[in-house]
Scaffold this motif. Structure first.
Motif, mmCIF file in Angstrom:
data_model
loop_
_atom_site.group_PDB
_atom_site.id
_atom_site.type_symbol
_atom_site.label_atom_id
_atom_site.label_comp_id
_atom_site.label_asym_id
_atom_site.label_seq_id
_atom_site.Cartn_x
_atom_site.Cartn_y
_atom_site.Cartn_z
ATOM 1 N N ARG A 17 0.833 -1.215 0.000
ATOM 2 C CA ARG A 17 0.000 0.000 0.000
ATOM 3 C C ARG A 17 0.863 1.259 0.000
ATOM 4 O O ARG A 17 0.532 2.244 -0.656
ATOM 5 C CB ARG A 17 -0.951 -0.007 1.193
ATOM 6 N N ILE A 18 1.979 1.223 0.722
ATOM 7 C CA ILE A 18 2.886 2.378 0.721
ATOM 8 C C ILE A 18 3.503 2.540 -0.663
ATOM 9 O O ILE A 18 3.535 3.644 -1.218
ATOM 10 C CB ILE A 18 3.984 2.217 1.792
ATOM 11 N N LEU A 19 4.001 1.445 -1.236
ATOM 12 C CA LEU A 19 4.661 1.502 -2.540
ATOM 13 C C LEU A 19 3.706 1.931 -3.649
ATOM 14 O O LEU A 19 4.115 2.616 -4.595
ATOM 15 C CB LEU A 19 5.285 0.152 -2.878
ATOM 16 N N ASP A 20 2.441 1.531 -3.546
ATOM 17 C CA ASP A 20 1.443 1.846 -4.572
ATOM 18 C C ASP A 20 0.721 3.162 -4.306
ATOM 19 O O ASP A 20 -0.120 3.580 -5.106
ATOM 20 C CB ASP A 20 0.412 0.715 -4.671
ATOM 21 N N GLY A 21 1.045 3.797 -3.185
ATOM 22 C CA GLY A 21 0.386 5.044 -2.818
ATOM 23 C C GLY A 21 0.981 6.235 -3.544
ATOM 24 O O GLY A 21 1.673 6.084 -4.562
ATOM 25 N N PRO A 22 0.726 7.423 -3.024
ATOM 26 C CA PRO A 22 1.262 8.629 -3.653
ATOM 27 C C PRO A 22 2.785 8.526 -3.818
ATOM 28 O O PRO A 22 3.486 8.214 -2.849
ATOM 29 C CB PRO A 22 0.892 9.747 -2.678
ATOM 30 N N PRO A 23 3.292 8.750 -5.029
ATOM 31 C CA PRO A 23 4.735 8.585 -5.285
ATOM 32 C C PRO A 23 5.630 9.381 -4.335
ATOM 33 O O PRO A 23 6.672 8.887 -3.917
ATOM 34 C CB PRO A 23 4.893 9.058 -6.731
ATOM 35 N N ARG A 24 5.215 10.585 -3.974
ATOM 36 C CA ARG A 24 6.036 11.411 -3.077
ATOM 37 C C ARG A 24 6.183 10.750 -1.705
ATOM 38 O O ARG A 24 7.275 10.709 -1.131
ATOM 39 C CB ARG A 24 5.413 12.793 -2.945
ATOM 40 N N LEU A 25 5.097 10.193 -1.191
ATOM 41 C CA LEU A 25 5.141 9.532 0.118
ATOM 42 C C LEU A 25 5.906 8.216 0.047
ATOM 43 O O LEU A 25 6.654 7.876 0.970
ATOM 44 C CB LEU A 25 3.729 9.313 0.649
ATOM 45 N N ALA A 26 5.712 7.467 -1.040
ATOM 46 C CA ALA A 26 6.448 6.209 -1.212
ATOM 47 C C ALA A 26 7.947 6.482 -1.268
ATOM 48 O O ALA A 26 8.731 5.783 -0.612
ATOM 49 C CB ALA A 26 5.986 5.492 -2.478
ATOM 50 N N GLU A 27 8.343 7.499 -2.019
ATOM 51 C CA GLU A 27 9.763 7.829 -2.136
ATOM 52 C C GLU A 27 10.340 8.266 -0.792
ATOM 53 O O GLU A 27 11.452 7.888 -0.428
ATOM 54 C CB GLU A 27 9.975 8.929 -3.185
ATOM 55 N N ARG A 28 9.577 9.041 -0.045
ATOM 56 C CA ARG A 28 10.049 9.485 1.275
ATOM 57 C C ARG A 28 10.270 8.287 2.206
ATOM 58 O O ARG A 28 11.274 8.209 2.912
ATOM 59 C CB ARG A 28 9.054 10.471 1.877
ATOM 60 N N PHE A 29 9.323 7.345 2.195
ATOM 61 C CA PHE A 29 9.457 6.126 2.998
ATOM 62 C C PHE A 29 10.697 5.337 2.590
ATOM 63 O O PHE A 29 11.511 4.954 3.436
ATOM 64 C CB PHE A 29 8.189 5.272 2.850
ATOM 65 N N LEU A 30 10.846 5.090 1.292
ATOM 66 C CA LEU A 30 11.985 4.297 0.808
ATOM 67 C C LEU A 30 13.308 4.970 1.130
ATOM 68 O O LEU A 30 14.265 4.305 1.566
ATOM 69 C CB LEU A 30 11.857 4.071 -0.703
ATOM 70 N N ALA A 31 13.400 6.277 0.944
ATOM 71 C CA ALA A 31 14.653 6.997 1.203
ATOM 72 C C ALA A 31 15.001 7.014 2.689
ATOM 73 O O ALA A 31 16.185 6.970 3.051
ATOM 74 C CB ALA A 31 14.550 8.425 0.665
ATOM 75 N N ARG A 32 14.001 7.066 3.547
ATOM 76 C CA ARG A 32 14.249 7.130 4.990
ATOM 77 C C ARG A 32 14.623 5.774 5.571
ATOM 78 O O ARG A 32 15.437 5.678 6.482
ATOM 79 C CB ARG A 32 12.995 7.653 5.696
ATOM 80 N N VAL A 33 14.049 4.697 5.019
ATOM 81 C CA VAL A 33 14.177 3.382 5.637
ATOM 82 C C VAL A 33 15.237 2.498 4.979
ATOM 83 O O VAL A 33 15.932 1.756 5.677
ATOM 84 C CB VAL A 33 12.807 2.664 5.636
ATOM 85 N N PHE A 34 15.402 2.572 3.671
ATOM 86 C CA PHE A 34 16.249 1.612 2.958
ATOM 87 C C PHE A 34 17.478 2.268 2.340
ATOM 88 O O PHE A 34 17.413 3.388 1.845
ATOM 89 C CB PHE A 34 15.430 0.905 1.867
ATOM 90 N N THR A 35 18.582 1.535 2.358
ATOM 91 C CA THR A 35 19.829 2.009 1.753
ATOM 92 C C THR A 35 19.726 1.909 0.226
ATOM 93 O O THR A 35 18.888 1.171 -0.299
ATOM 94 C CB THR A 35 21.030 1.174 2.220
ATOM 95 N N PRO A 36 20.591 2.626 -0.487
ATOM 96 C CA PRO A 36 20.584 2.498 -1.951
ATOM 97 C C PRO A 36 20.771 1.052 -2.419
ATOM 98 O O PRO A 36 20.127 0.621 -3.382
ATOM 99 C CB PRO A 36 21.752 3.384 -2.385
#
Length: 132
Positions: A17-36
């Motif tokens: 649901r996070i990944l399929d949600g608003p792109p801006r929020l998904a990107e913020r989640f991914l950048a905050r939680v996961f390494t490159p």
């Protein structure tokens, strides 16, 4: 000697649901939680949400195994998988410092996902008499 044990379970649908949600929020989640490196490993997969969920569970399990990690960040716990090897949890930043204080010499990680959930278990190992 086992110095710490942590386990966590994550609903894959929650991550989807996070990944399929608003792109801006998904990107913020991914950048905050996961390494490159984690993002590169997950983004090309057909089971992208499950891969991210398993890594999220590993981070939570690592934090639980260490018990107390002041100032730890999500990206202080990184799941890596060298070609031909099992996944491993690499500690950095505050997590690495906490592990050193506790005398951790080895981190064991197992990941799984099935039936809509992803799970991870982390075992911290060190010699008897080390750490706090």
């Amino acid at each position: 000697m086992i110095l710490g044990l942590g386990m966590d379970v994550v609903e894959i649908g929650r991550i989807a649901r996070i990944l399929d949600g608003p792109p801006r929020l998904a990107e913020r989640f991914l950048a905050r939680v996961f390494t490159p490196g984690e993002r590169e490993a997950c983004d090309g997969r057909r089971d992208r949400a499950a891969a991210y969920a398993a890594r999220f569970a590993a981070k939570e399990a690592g934090y639980k195994a260490l018990a107390v990690v002041p100032n730890a960040r999500w990206r202080d716990f990184e799941v890596v998988r060298p070609p031909g090897s099992a996944p491993a949890l690499v500690l950095g930043g505050a997590a690495a410092a906490a592990a050193e204080v506790r005398g951790v010499s080895r981190v064991h990680l197992t990941l799984t996902h099935d039936g809509g959930v992803a799970a991870a278990t982390v075992i911290l190992e060190g010699a008897a008499g080390e750490g706090a």
